[in-house]
Design a protein around this motif. Structure first.
Motif, PDB file in Angstrom:
ATOM      1  N   ASP A  55      10.924   2.440   2.395  1.00 50.68           N
ATOM      2  CA  ASP A  55       9.470   2.278   2.413  1.00 50.68           C
ATOM      3  C   ASP A  55       8.999   1.462   1.198  1.00 50.68           C
ATOM      4  O   ASP A  55       9.056   1.927   0.052  1.00 50.68           O
ATOM      5  CB  ASP A  55       8.845   3.681   2.414  1.00 50.68           C
ATOM      6  CG  ASP A  55       7.340   3.666   2.620  1.00 50.68           C
ATOM      7  OD1 ASP A  55       6.678   2.731   2.120  1.00 50.68           O
ATOM      8  OD2 ASP A  55       6.834   4.590   3.276  1.00 50.68           O
ATOM      9  N   GLU A  56       8.506   0.256   1.467  1.00 50.07           N
ATOM     10  CA  GLU A  56       8.095  -0.660   0.383  1.00 50.07           C
ATOM     11  C   GLU A  56       6.953  -0.086  -0.448  1.00 50.07           C
ATOM     12  O   GLU A  56       6.892  -0.297  -1.659  1.00 50.07           O
ATOM     13  CB  GLU A  56       7.661  -2.021   0.953  1.00 50.07           C
ATOM     14  CG  GLU A  56       8.816  -2.895   1.433  1.00 50.07           C
ATOM     15  CD  GLU A  56       9.754  -3.357   0.308  1.00 50.07           C
ATOM     16  OE1 GLU A  56       9.285  -3.509  -0.835  1.00 50.07           O
ATOM     17  OE2 GLU A  56      10.953  -3.545   0.583  1.00 50.07           O
ATOM     18  N   ASN A  57       6.035   0.624   0.203  1.00 49.69           N
ATOM     19  CA  ASN A  57       4.905   1.196  -0.537  1.00 49.69           C
ATOM     20  C   ASN A  57       5.390   2.225  -1.556  1.00 49.69           C
ATOM     21  O   ASN A  57       4.895   2.290  -2.678  1.00 49.69           O
ATOM     22  CB  ASN A  57       3.906   1.853   0.420  1.00 49.69           C
ATOM     23  CG  ASN A  57       3.240   0.830   1.321  1.00 49.69           C
ATOM     24  OD1 ASN A  57       3.062  -0.323   0.935  1.00 49.69           O
ATOM     25  ND2 ASN A  57       2.905   1.247   2.529  1.00 49.69           N
ATOM     26  N   ASN A  77       7.166   0.379  -4.391  1.00 50.34           N
ATOM     27  CA  ASN A  77       6.173  -0.273  -5.260  1.00 50.34           C
ATOM     28  C   ASN A  77       5.492   0.737  -6.181  1.00 50.34           C
ATOM     29  O   ASN A  77       5.246   0.443  -7.359  1.00 50.34           O
ATOM     30  CB  ASN A  77       5.105  -0.991  -4.431  1.00 50.34           C
ATOM     31  CG  ASN A  77       5.666  -2.241  -3.767  1.00 50.34           C
ATOM     32  OD1 ASN A  77       6.698  -2.765  -4.193  1.00 50.34           O
ATOM     33  ND2 ASN A  77       5.018  -2.699  -2.707  1.00 50.34           N
ATOM     34  N   LYS A 119      -0.933   7.283   4.707  1.00 52.01           N
ATOM     35  CA  LYS A 119      -1.818   6.140   4.940  1.00 52.01           C
ATOM     36  C   LYS A 119      -2.967   6.232   3.939  1.00 52.01           C
ATOM     37  O   LYS A 119      -3.356   7.332   3.542  1.00 52.01           O
ATOM     38  CB  LYS A 119      -2.368   6.174   6.368  1.00 52.01           C
ATOM     39  CG  LYS A 119      -1.283   6.005   7.411  1.00 52.01           C
ATOM     40  CD  LYS A 119      -1.902   5.907   8.803  1.00 52.01           C
ATOM     41  CE  LYS A 119      -0.936   6.351   9.864  1.00 52.01           C
ATOM     42  NZ  LYS A 119      -0.889   7.832  10.047  1.00 52.01           N
ATOM     43  N   LYS A 120      -3.493   5.073   3.578  1.00 50.25           N
ATOM     44  CA  LYS A 120      -4.582   5.038   2.581  1.00 50.25           C
ATOM     45  C   LYS A 120      -5.733   5.957   2.990  1.00 50.25           C
ATOM     46  O   LYS A 120      -6.104   5.996   4.152  1.00 50.25           O
ATOM     47  CB  LYS A 120      -5.116   3.617   2.439  1.00 50.25           C
ATOM     48  CG  LYS A 120      -4.249   2.756   1.574  1.00 50.25           C
ATOM     49  CD  LYS A 120      -5.038   1.569   0.998  1.00 50.25           C
ATOM     50  CE  LYS A 120      -4.251   0.844  -0.057  1.00 50.25           C
ATOM     51  NZ  LYS A 120      -2.913   0.387   0.359  1.00 50.25           N
ATOM     52  N   GLU A 142      -0.901   6.340  -6.004  1.00 53.88           N
ATOM     53  CA  GLU A 142      -0.560   4.916  -5.826  1.00 53.88           C
ATOM     54  C   GLU A 142      -0.416   4.561  -4.351  1.00 53.88           C
ATOM     55  O   GLU A 142      -0.614   3.412  -3.963  1.00 53.88           O
ATOM     56  CB  GLU A 142       0.730   4.554  -6.573  1.00 53.88           C
ATOM     57  CG  GLU A 142       0.585   4.432  -8.086  1.00 53.88           C
ATOM     58  CD  GLU A 142      -0.273   3.239  -8.525  1.00 53.88           C
ATOM     59  OE1 GLU A 142      -0.588   2.365  -7.698  1.00 53.88           O
ATOM     60  OE2 GLU A 142      -0.652   3.209  -9.710  1.00 53.88           O
ATOM     61  N   LEU A 143      -0.066   5.561  -3.530  1.00 55.79           N
ATOM     62  CA  LEU A 143       0.062   5.317  -2.083  1.00 55.79           C
ATOM     63  C   LEU A 143      -1.308   5.346  -1.400  1.00 55.79           C
ATOM     64  O   LEU A 143      -1.403   5.193  -0.188  1.00 55.79           O
ATOM     65  CB  LEU A 143       0.993   6.364  -1.457  1.00 55.79           C
ATOM     66  CG  LEU A 143       2.472   6.214  -1.859  1.00 55.79           C
ATOM     67  CD1 LEU A 143       3.277   7.433  -1.411  1.00 55.79           C
ATOM     68  CD2 LEU A 143       3.065   4.935  -1.267  1.00 55.79           C
TER      69      LEU A 143
END
Ligand code: SAH
Length: 215
Positions: free
Chosen positions: A25-27, A30, A79-80, A100-101
């Motif tokens: 998971d890139e998110n 990051n 999810k945001k 941060e997510l």
């Protein structure tokens, strides 16, 4: 506290290690790359901050291993804007990853000294989850329901209050077991149905049941 190029470089190496262990998971990657984990350790231990290991944070507690933080965060599929409850604030590191997510984070800690320390510290590095002193087994009924719930201590069983405080469609990630825990992700299919999946073995400090401060 400074976040130097050296620290940033060490974080890049840590990301490579976590990726190799299977986090895609890139998110999540990051978020971990962004947060200075060395800020969460006493200054004499900063060289341990970017080793993929759990580390003592005082009061007999630990900051979870980065891989474990990433693994649980990935299972949550955040999810945001989602409302997320974390049980076991500890150092506050996992709460920062959730922020941060893009989550709205509510986090509970049962050790008063640790709660106070983390509540004072996180705003100084720019993170502001809602922090509560209390018993994670009870969740936070006044703020329920939650889209996602994460337990960051080993629970002997799945606390029923947490399942109740999950929205339909929501996910609860909890390590269940005494000495060694099985990571479980539970999806609430309907008000009366849940679906559970197992995701391997982990080792956490215990989710304690009595409300009194544990030492
Ligand atoms: N998420 C933390 C790691 C937590 S270690 C981090 O990122 O640093 C587990 C934490 O759960 C400890 O701080 C411990 O005090 C807390 N804990 C144990 N039992 C609890 C309970 N019943 N309710 C809330 N917190 C609890």
């Amino acid at each position: 506290m400074t976040d130097s190029y050296k620290h940033k470089g060490l974080r890049k190496q840590l990301i490579a290690i976590i990726k190799e262990k299977g986090i895609l998971d890139e998110n999540v990657l990051n978020a971990i790359e962004k947060i200075p984990r060395h800020f969460f350790l006493d200054s004499s231990f900063t060289e341990f901050a970017y080793i993929d290991k759990a580390f003592p944070i005082g009061n007999g507690q630990t900051i979870s291993q980065p891989y474990t933080v990433a693994f649980q965060s990935e299972l949550l599929k955040i999810k945001k804007g989602e409302k997320v409850l974390e049980v076991g604030t500890g150092s506050g590191y996992q709460a920062c990853v959730l922020l941060e997510l893009g989550a709205k984070v509510f986090t509970i800690e049962r050790q008063k000294a640790l709660y106070q320390k983390t509540k004072a510290f996180l705003p100084t590095i720019g993170y502001n989850p809602r922090m509560f002193y209390g018993d994670g087994y009870a969740g936070l009924p006044a703020y329920a329901p939650f889209d996602k719930i994460i337990v960051t201590a080993g629970a002997p069983f799945i606390p029923e209050a947490l399942v109740q405080q999950l929205k339909v469609g929501g996910i609860l990630v909890v390590p269940v077991g005494e000495d060694v825990q099985t990571m479980i992700s539970l999806t609430k299919i309907s008000e009366t149905q849940i679906e559970q999946k197992e995701h391997g073995s982990f080792r956490f400090v215990p989710l304690l049941e009595d409300k009194a401060d544990g030492k």
